[in-house]
Write a protein that holds these residues in place. Structure first.
Motif, PDB file in Angstrom:
ATOM      1  N   ALA A   1     -17.615  -1.961 -12.163  1.00 47.00           N
ATOM      2  CA  ALA A   1     -18.616  -1.941 -11.890  1.00 47.00           C
ATOM      3  C   ALA A   1     -19.729  -0.902 -11.276  1.00 47.00           C
ATOM      4  O   ALA A   1     -18.916   0.168 -10.271  1.00 47.00           O
ATOM      5  N   ALA A   2     -20.097   0.380 -11.421  1.00 44.83           N
ATOM      6  CA  ALA A   2     -20.613   0.873 -11.278  1.00 44.83           C
ATOM      7  C   ALA A   2     -21.558   0.786  -9.680  1.00 44.83           C
ATOM      8  O   ALA A   2     -21.499  -0.194  -9.182  1.00 44.83           O
ATOM      9  N   SER A   3     -21.197   2.181  -8.505  1.00 40.56           N
ATOM     10  CA  SER A   3     -20.668   2.254  -6.721  1.00 40.56           C
ATOM     11  C   SER A   3     -22.855   0.525  -6.629  1.00 40.56           C
ATOM     12  O   SER A   3     -22.497  -0.148  -5.634  1.00 40.56           O
ATOM     13  N   ALA A   4     -23.313   1.567  -7.251  1.00 43.55           N
ATOM     14  CA  ALA A   4     -25.083   0.850  -7.349  1.00 43.55           C
ATOM     15  C   ALA A   4     -25.094  -0.870  -7.464  1.00 43.55           C
ATOM     16  O   ALA A   4     -25.276  -1.788  -6.553  1.00 43.55           O
ATOM     17  N   VAL A   5     -24.183  -1.729  -8.668  1.00 39.63           N
ATOM     18  CA  VAL A   5     -24.392  -2.710  -9.064  1.00 39.63           C
ATOM     19  C   VAL A   5     -23.203  -3.286  -8.107  1.00 39.63           C
ATOM     20  O   VAL A   5     -23.612  -4.365  -7.635  1.00 39.63           O
ATOM     21  N   ALA A   6     -22.406  -2.745  -7.419  1.00 36.27           N
ATOM     22  CA  ALA A   6     -21.356  -3.627  -6.705  1.00 36.27           C
ATOM     23  C   ALA A   6     -22.588  -3.946  -5.635  1.00 36.27           C
ATOM     24  O   ALA A   6     -21.425  -4.883  -4.960  1.00 36.27           O
ATOM     25  N   GLY A   7     -22.571  -2.478  -4.869  1.00 35.08           N
ATOM     26  CA  GLY A   7     -23.721  -3.069  -3.715  1.00 35.08           C
ATOM     27  C   GLY A   7     -24.953  -3.690  -3.668  1.00 35.08           C
ATOM     28  O   GLY A   7     -24.553  -4.920  -2.573  1.00 35.08           O
ATOM     29  N   LEU A   8     -25.525  -4.128  -4.806  1.00 35.16           N
ATOM     30  CA  LEU A   8     -26.343  -4.947  -5.050  1.00 35.16           C
ATOM     31  C   LEU A   8     -25.636  -6.606  -5.487  1.00 35.16           C
ATOM     32  O   LEU A   8     -25.871  -7.732  -4.960  1.00 35.16           O
ATOM     33  N   LEU A   9     -24.087  -6.788  -6.152  1.00 35.92           N
ATOM     34  CA  LEU A   9     -23.805  -8.463  -5.675  1.00 35.92           C
ATOM     35  C   LEU A   9     -22.492  -8.371  -4.395  1.00 35.92           C
ATOM     36  O   LEU A   9     -22.746  -9.489  -4.978  1.00 35.92           O
ATOM     37  N   GLU A  10     -23.513  -7.125  -4.401  1.00 39.76           N
ATOM     38  CA  GLU A  10     -21.952  -7.697  -3.106  1.00 39.76           C
ATOM     39  C   GLU A  10     -20.486  -7.844  -3.082  1.00 39.76           C
ATOM     40  O   GLU A  10     -19.868  -8.257  -2.180  1.00 39.76           O
ATOM     41  N   LEU A  11     -19.868  -6.986  -3.863  1.00 41.68           N
ATOM     42  CA  LEU A  11     -18.497  -6.500  -3.962  1.00 41.68           C
ATOM     43  C   LEU A  11     -17.686  -5.645  -3.278  1.00 41.68           C
ATOM     44  O   LEU A  11     -18.919  -4.309  -2.916  1.00 41.68           O
ATOM     45  N   ASP A  12     -16.670  -5.484  -3.290  1.00 47.00           N
ATOM     46  CA  ASP A  12     -16.386  -4.023  -2.991  1.00 47.00           C
ATOM     47  C   ASP A  12     -16.476  -2.964  -4.053  1.00 47.00           C
ATOM     48  O   ASP A  12     -16.783  -3.011  -5.077  1.00 47.00           O
ATOM     49  N   GLU A  13     -15.903  -1.300  -3.605  1.00 49.10           N
ATOM     50  CA  GLU A  13     -16.737  -0.688  -4.487  1.00 49.10           C
ATOM     51  C   GLU A  13     -15.362  -0.464  -5.458  1.00 49.10           C
ATOM     52  O   GLU A  13     -14.283  -0.766  -5.113  1.00 49.10           O
ATOM     53  N   GLY A  14     -15.414  -0.564  -7.031  1.00 48.26           N
ATOM     54  CA  GLY A  14     -14.601  -0.299  -7.597  1.00 48.26           C
ATOM     55  C   GLY A  14     -14.919  -1.798  -8.224  1.00 48.26           C
ATOM     56  O   GLY A  14     -13.351  -2.045  -9.215  1.00 48.26           O
ATOM     57  N   ALA A  15     -15.005  -2.551  -7.536  1.00 51.15           N
ATOM     58  CA  ALA A  15     -14.628  -4.050  -7.960  1.00 51.15           C
ATOM     59  C   ALA A  15     -14.935  -4.516  -9.555  1.00 51.15           C
ATOM     60  O   ALA A  15     -15.428  -3.679  -9.966  1.00 51.15           O
ATOM     61  N   VAL A  16     -14.101  -5.258 -10.123  1.00 50.26           N
ATOM     62  CA  VAL A  16     -14.446  -5.725 -11.603  1.00 50.26           C
ATOM     63  C   VAL A  16     -15.904  -6.839 -11.657  1.00 50.26           C
ATOM     64  O   VAL A  16     -15.058  -7.633 -11.015  1.00 50.26           O
ATOM     65  N   VAL A  17     -16.504  -6.320 -12.873  1.00 44.55           N
ATOM     66  CA  VAL A  17     -17.301  -7.467 -13.062  1.00 44.55           C
ATOM     67  C   VAL A  17     -17.146  -7.798 -14.312  1.00 44.55           C
ATOM     68  O   VAL A  17     -16.498  -6.687 -14.900  1.00 44.55           O
ATOM     69  N   VAL A  18     -17.917  -8.945 -15.334  1.00 48.32           N
ATOM     70  CA  VAL A  18     -17.909  -8.926 -16.977  1.00 48.32           C
ATOM     71  C   VAL A  18     -19.584  -8.294 -16.581  1.00 48.32           C
ATOM     72  O   VAL A  18     -20.657  -8.829 -16.213  1.00 48.32           O
ATOM     73  N   GLU A  19     -19.682  -7.396 -18.214  1.00 51.51           N
ATOM     74  CA  GLU A  19     -20.278  -7.153 -18.966  1.00 51.51           C
ATOM     75  C   GLU A  19     -21.166  -7.481 -19.806  1.00 51.51           C
ATOM     76  O   GLU A  19     -20.415  -7.111 -20.303  1.00 51.51           O
ATOM     77  N   LEU A  20     -22.400  -8.171 -20.183  1.00 49.73           N
ATOM     78  CA  LEU A  20     -22.622  -8.758 -21.476  1.00 49.73           C
ATOM     79  C   LEU A  20     -23.734  -7.908 -21.398  1.00 49.73           C
ATOM     80  O   LEU A  20     -24.757  -7.512 -21.156  1.00 49.73           O
ATOM     81  N   ILE A  21     -23.841  -6.768 -23.210  1.00 47.43           N
ATOM     82  CA  ILE A  21     -24.890  -6.560 -23.495  1.00 47.43           C
ATOM     83  C   ILE A  21     -25.321  -7.422 -24.448  1.00 47.43           C
ATOM     84  O   ILE A  21     -24.412  -7.372 -25.806  1.00 47.43           O
ATOM     85  N   ARG A  22     -26.753  -7.400 -24.634  1.00 46.68           N
ATOM     86  CA  ARG A  22     -26.905  -8.150 -25.952  1.00 46.68           C
ATOM     87  C   ARG A  22     -28.806  -7.306 -26.205  1.00 46.68           C
ATOM     88  O   ARG A  22     -29.072  -6.838 -25.617  1.00 46.68           O
ATOM     89  N   VAL A  23     -28.524  -7.164 -27.381  1.00 44.19           N
ATOM     90  CA  VAL A  23     -29.953  -7.227 -27.680  1.00 44.19           C
ATOM     91  C   VAL A  23     -31.019  -8.803 -28.229  1.00 44.19           C
ATOM     92  O   VAL A  23     -30.191  -9.282 -28.624  1.00 44.19           O
ATOM     93  N   ARG A  24     -32.053  -9.051 -27.589  1.00 44.65           N
ATOM     94  CA  ARG A  24     -32.905  -9.511 -27.371  1.00 44.65           C
ATOM     95  C   ARG A  24     -34.317  -9.394 -28.752  1.00 44.65           C
ATOM     96  O   ARG A  24     -34.472  -8.760 -28.662  1.00 44.65           O
ATOM     97  N   LEU A  25     -34.569 -10.925 -29.552  1.00 43.35           N
ATOM     98  CA  LEU A  25     -35.902 -10.904 -30.539  1.00 43.35           C
ATOM     99  C   LEU A  25     -36.033 -11.993 -30.348  1.00 43.35           C
ATOM    100  O   LEU A  25     -36.305 -12.785 -30.164  1.00 43.35           O
ATOM    101  N   LEU A  26     -37.259 -11.499 -31.319  1.00 45.04           N
ATOM    102  CA  LEU A  26     -38.950 -12.337 -30.880  1.00 45.04           C
ATOM    103  C   LEU A  26     -39.152 -12.311 -32.683  1.00 45.04           C
ATOM    104  O   LEU A  26     -38.938 -11.551 -33.422  1.00 45.04           O
ATOM    105  N   ASP A  27     -38.554 -13.398 -33.282  1.00 43.53           N
ATOM    106  CA  ASP A  27     -39.048 -13.487 -34.950  1.00 43.53           C
ATOM    107  C   ASP A  27     -38.219 -12.785 -36.052  1.00 43.53           C
ATOM    108  O   ASP A  27     -38.749 -11.815 -36.302  1.00 43.53           O
ATOM    109  N   GLU A  28     -37.086 -12.934 -34.876  1.00 43.53           N
ATOM    110  CA  GLU A  28     -36.152 -11.654 -35.888  1.00 43.53           C
ATOM    111  C   GLU A  28     -36.466 -10.056 -35.680  1.00 43.53           C
ATOM    112  O   GLU A  28     -35.690  -8.937 -36.143  1.00 43.53           O
ATOM    113  N   VAL A  29     -37.323  -9.285 -34.520  1.00 42.42           N
ATOM    114  CA  VAL A  29     -38.366  -8.464 -34.548  1.00 42.42           C
ATOM    115  C   VAL A  29     -37.062  -7.841 -33.046  1.00 42.42           C
ATOM    116  O   VAL A  29     -37.855  -8.852 -31.766  1.00 42.42           O
ATOM    117  N   PRO A  30     -35.763  -6.957 -33.010  1.00 44.48           N
ATOM    118  CA  PRO A  30     -35.842  -6.420 -31.378  1.00 44.48           C
ATOM    119  C   PRO A  30     -36.693  -5.677 -30.815  1.00 44.48           C
ATOM    120  O   PRO A  30     -37.503  -4.737 -31.226  1.00 44.48           O
TER     121      PRO A  30
END
Length: 265
Positions: free
Chosen positions: A114-143
């Motif tokens: 995790a980036a430092s800011a993300v780790a801090g927000l999730l109350e994790l130690d610096e450099g902790a591992v997170v699971v990252e999901l990247i996805r595109v959301r669509l409405l009526d097939e339009v991204p």
């Protein structure tokens, strides 16, 4: 027909007329470009005089729900779907409530530091591992949105092996006891980077509406940090608020901070 407030209180006629007409437009009963009924017809329908009807139409015109005026008959404008932050609900639930068909295209799911800011927000130690999901959301097939979500490890691991293009992440987390029930949202604008542009079909550098969200479970534990970037022509966010102690106004109005919203499911 007389429209009554759900609570049983009778709000001013113009507000009730506006609420009903806006609902018809938002739900697609009245499509963009459709001519509105005449003032006389609306007066008959709502059992009122021209004054409240004209005030309702003026308010809808100011909000962009209708266009026309000054001699031109009012017609329904192009409505950008608005997400209310008064209630915390998933993209899928919101889309279906708007009468739209939600869709997902998953770009990646991986464990990473995790980036430092993300780790801090999730109350994790610096450099902790997170699971990252990247996805595109669509409405009526339009991204319309690209979302980058980081989950604390024991929560994120439940997502591996799922068909993320069709499964509900929110439902899966809830099934494992990690239901997201509280969130803090921060909204601003950001320029599209190359990945955003490719995923959303917009030029790199185009203005996007960004929602950053820190979500917690029923125990108050921070379990997800997400950044969603929307094509601004397809989405807006709506916050209804009121002065402290004020209970009147349009039925259904929810008091909330105009800067920061904490929402409970």
């Amino acid at each position: 027909m007389v429209i009554s407030a759900p609570s049983g209180r009778r709000s001013p006629v113009s507000l009730r007329v506006r609420a009903e007409l806006r609902t018809r437009i938002e739900r697609g009963v009245w499509a963009a470009g459709m001519a509105l009924p005449s003032e006389a017809a609306l007066c008959r329908e709502f059992g009122t005089s021209r004054g409240p009807v004209r005030r309702a139409l003026a308010a809808l015109r100011a909000e962009g729900f209708i266009v026309g005026g000054r001699g031109k008959p009012p017609v329904v404008g192009k409505v950008v779907p608005a997400q209310s932050l008064a209630t915390f609900r998933s993209f899928t639930d919101w889309a279906r409530a708007e009468g739209k068909t939600p869709g997902t295209r998953t770009l990646s799911l991986e464990r990473r530091h995790a980036a430092s800011a993300v780790a801090g927000l999730l109350e994790l130690d610096e450099g902790a591992v997170v699971v990252e999901l990247i996805r595109v959301r669509l409405l009526d097939e339009v991204p319309i949105m690209i979302e980058r979500a980081s989950f604390v490890p024991d929560v994120g691991r439940t997502l591996f092996g799922l068909d993320l293009d069709h499964a509900s992440v929110s439902d899966e987390l809830a099934r494992h006891g990690f239901g997201l029930v509280q969130a803090r949202h921060t909204i601003d604008a950001v320029a599209a980077n190359p990945l955003d542009g490719e995923a959303l079909g917009v030029p790199s550098g185009a203005a996007l509406l960004r929602e950053r969200r820190l979500s917690r479970d029923a125990h108050g534990r921070a379990v997800e940090y997400a950044e969603a970037r929307y094509r601004s022509e397809f989405a807006t966010f709506r916050i209804d608020n009121a002065a402290a102690g004020f209970t009147g106004g349009e039925a259904g109005t929810t008091a909330a901070s105009p800067i920061e919203v904490r929402s409970l499911a």
